[in-house]
Design an enzyme around this catalytic site. Structure first.
Site, PDB file in Angstrom:
ATOM      1  N   TYR A   1      15.350  31.003   7.234  1.00  0.00           N
ATOM      2  CA  TYR A   1      14.186  31.688   7.794  1.00  0.00           C
ATOM      3  C   TYR A   1      14.322  31.889   9.300  1.00  0.00           C
ATOM      4  O   TYR A   1      14.758  30.987  10.032  1.00  0.00           O
ATOM      5  CB  TYR A   1      12.925  30.851   7.557  1.00  0.00           C
TER       6      TYR A   1
ATOM      7  N   MET B   1      10.957  24.706   2.384  1.00  0.00           N
ATOM      8  CA  MET B   1      10.124  23.809   1.587  1.00  0.00           C
ATOM      9  C   MET B   1      10.959  23.029   0.572  1.00  0.00           C
ATOM     10  O   MET B   1      10.764  21.821   0.383  1.00  0.00           O
ATOM     11  CB  MET B   1       9.045  24.605   0.837  1.00  0.00           C
TER      12      MET B   1
ATOM     13  N   LYS C   1       0.848  -1.209   0.000  1.00  0.00           N
ATOM     14  CA  LYS C   1       0.000   0.000   0.000  1.00  0.00           C
ATOM     15  C   LYS C   1       0.880   1.254   0.000  1.00  0.00           C
ATOM     16  O   LYS C   1       2.086   1.183   0.277  1.00  0.00           O
ATOM     17  CB  LYS C   1      -0.905  -0.032   1.231  1.00  0.00           C
TER      18      LYS C   1
ATOM     19  N   ARG D   1     -10.486  -0.655  14.612  1.00  0.00           N
ATOM     20  CA  ARG D   1     -10.201   0.143  13.430  1.00  0.00           C
ATOM     21  C   ARG D   1     -11.039  -0.371  12.269  1.00  0.00           C
ATOM     22  O   ARG D   1     -11.929   0.305  11.802  1.00  0.00           O
ATOM     23  CB  ARG D   1      -8.702   0.095  13.110  1.00  0.00           C
TER      24      ARG D   1
HETATM   25  C1  LIG Z   1      -0.279  -1.809   6.905  1.00  0.00           C
HETATM   26  C2  LIG Z   1      -0.837  -3.134   7.277  1.00  0.00           C
HETATM   27  C3  LIG Z   1      -0.013  -4.278   7.283  1.00  0.00           C
HETATM   28  C4  LIG Z   1       1.491  -4.192   7.163  1.00  0.00           C
HETATM   29  O1  LIG Z   1       1.977  -3.761   8.410  1.00  0.00           O
HETATM   30  P1  LIG Z   1       3.554  -3.562   8.696  1.00  0.00           P
HETATM   31  O2  LIG Z   1       3.590  -3.158  10.127  1.00  0.00           O
HETATM   32  O3  LIG Z   1       3.991  -2.484   7.790  1.00  0.00           O
HETATM   33  O4  LIG Z   1       4.218  -4.850   8.426  1.00  0.00           O
HETATM   34  C5  LIG Z   1      -0.607  -5.507   7.468  1.00  0.00           C
HETATM   35  N1  LIG Z   1      -1.944  -5.611   7.675  1.00  0.00           N
HETATM   36  C6  LIG Z   1      -2.761  -4.532   7.714  1.00  0.00           C
HETATM   37  C7  LIG Z   1      -4.204  -4.713   7.962  1.00  0.00           C
HETATM   38  C8  LIG Z   1      -2.238  -3.256   7.536  1.00  0.00           C
HETATM   39  O5  LIG Z   1      -3.030  -2.188   7.599  1.00  0.00           O
END
Ligand SMILES: *Cc1c(COP(=O)(O)O)cnc(C)c1O
Length: 350
Positions: A248, A296, A39, A134
């Site tokens: 800055y 920036m 992701k 969650r």
């Molecule tokens: C992001 C995520 C992972 C991966 O987690 P890491 O700590 O990066 O290994 C696995 N399962 C879910 C549901 C996640 O949201």
């Protein structure tokens, strides 16, 4: 390594061989099959290149947050790998899920009904909440629908640990017990562990593990090979006299005649202002402190103690890890990696 001295952006190098080695190491630890979480553009490393390399290395199950990311993986990998969507089946996602054969991890009764109605007979998985609150069905919801769901052959039944990066936290055992309680006697493949859960040991592994951060070199996988390195080009050099200020707010004042260089990179590239005071860069291995506030698009660096002015300075590499930057900014490696942004020249090594 070749330097991009003609370019004005920083160079972000992704070591794909290190990423592959990290997957192989986590796979060796995993009791069952090892997936790959890609992701957020594979944690900022580039979803297409990362996914292709991880697939070549042996990953067959890929996890992304949202359906659009699933489309990117499908394009990169072709029809075979399983692509799981952690946000489940949202109403706007039906076409992309169907067209690209994505597998939504349904996290509520609403999502379950939507999926069974819109795409009956197609693949899905189930997310259960074991205490993180969650995503996922709670025990009562799951009890109400499991006899409806199980005959449809879910591809995966999963939950997620809230405290897996703290091995002694009592939440880990509580969630494990809740997961076993909710899934005992079920034939469908089960998954509970991300990177931290893999390190907790085989009780947590079940049939499929889902490492993310460990693939990209981050904690809690302390044995990970570093994957990301960043070099920044020097775009201006000047000598400043005692009493002159840099940047800055005039927060840095020369206490001695100083050589100040400006590198191209700033908080718009994920190099957060908060890390400035504790962060140094490296000129051929010599630590050179940041001078003044991070802007920036640029950062001032005090090069007075370096022998000469190189074309580039190291920000992330052998002398300084992503985790050290995260610590300097009061955050975690995940947040630094996924904040690096699109402006670097990306190179793939290994
Ligand atoms: C992001 C995520 C992972 C991966 O987690 P890491 O700590 O990066 O290994 C696995 N399962 C879910 C549901 C996640 O949201």
């Amino acid at each position: 390594m070749a330097k991009t001295s003609l370019m004005s952006t920083g160079t972000l190098t992704v070591d794909l061989a290190a990423m592959a080695a990290n997957w192989t190491a986590l796979d060796a630890m995993s009791a069952g099959e090892t997936g790959a979480v890609v992701k957020a553009d594979a944690y900022g490393t580039g979803i297409g290149r990362a996914a292709r390399r991880l697939a070549q290395t042996g990953a067959r199950k890929f996890f992304v947050a949202v359906a659009q990311e699933g489309a990117d993986i499908r394009q990169a990998l072709g029809p075979d790998p399983e692509i799981y969507i952690l946000s489940g089946h949202m109403s706007g996602d039906t076409d992309i899920i169907a067209d690209l054969n994505l597998i939504p991890l349904l996290s509520s009764i609403d999502q379950m009904l939507r999926h069974f109605e819109a795409l009956p007979g197609t693949s899905f998985g189930i997310q259960l909440d074991t205490g993180m609150n969650r995503l996922g069905m709670e025990a009562g919801e799951w009890d109400a629908v499991r006899t409806l769901v199980l005959p449809q052959n879910p591809k995966l039944i999963m939950s997620h640990l809230a405290c897996a990066d703290e091995p002694t936290h009592p939440m880990n055992a509580q969630q494990l017990a809740a997961f076993i309680e909710m899934t005992g006697g079920i034939d469908a493949p089960r998954s509970l562990a991300a990177t931290g859960g893999i390190l907790l040991g085989p009780d947590y592994h079940f049939d499929v593990t889902r490492p993310g951060i460990g693939l990209y070199g981050g904690l809690p996988f302390t044995d990970a090979h570093p994957v990301v390195s960043i070099e920044l080009p020097i775009i201006q050099t000047r000598d400043v006299a005692v009493g002159e200020s840099v940047g800055y707010g005039n927060t840095w004042i020369a206490q001695r005649p100083s050589r100040i260089v400006t590198v191209s990179c700033g908080y718009a590239d994920g190099i957060l202002r908060a890390m400035g005071p504790k962060t140094t860069l490296f000129a051929a291995g010599v630590a050179v402190p940041i001078a003044g506030r991070i802007s920036m698009d640029s950062i001032g660096v005090d090069l007075t103690d370096a022998k000469d002015v190189p074309s580039h300075l190291e920000l992330v590499g052998p002398n300084q890890s992503i985790e050290m930057l995260a610590q300097n900014a009061g955050t975690i490696g995940y947040e630094i990696l996924t904040s690096l942004g699109a402006r670097y020249a990306r190179r793939y090594a290994g």
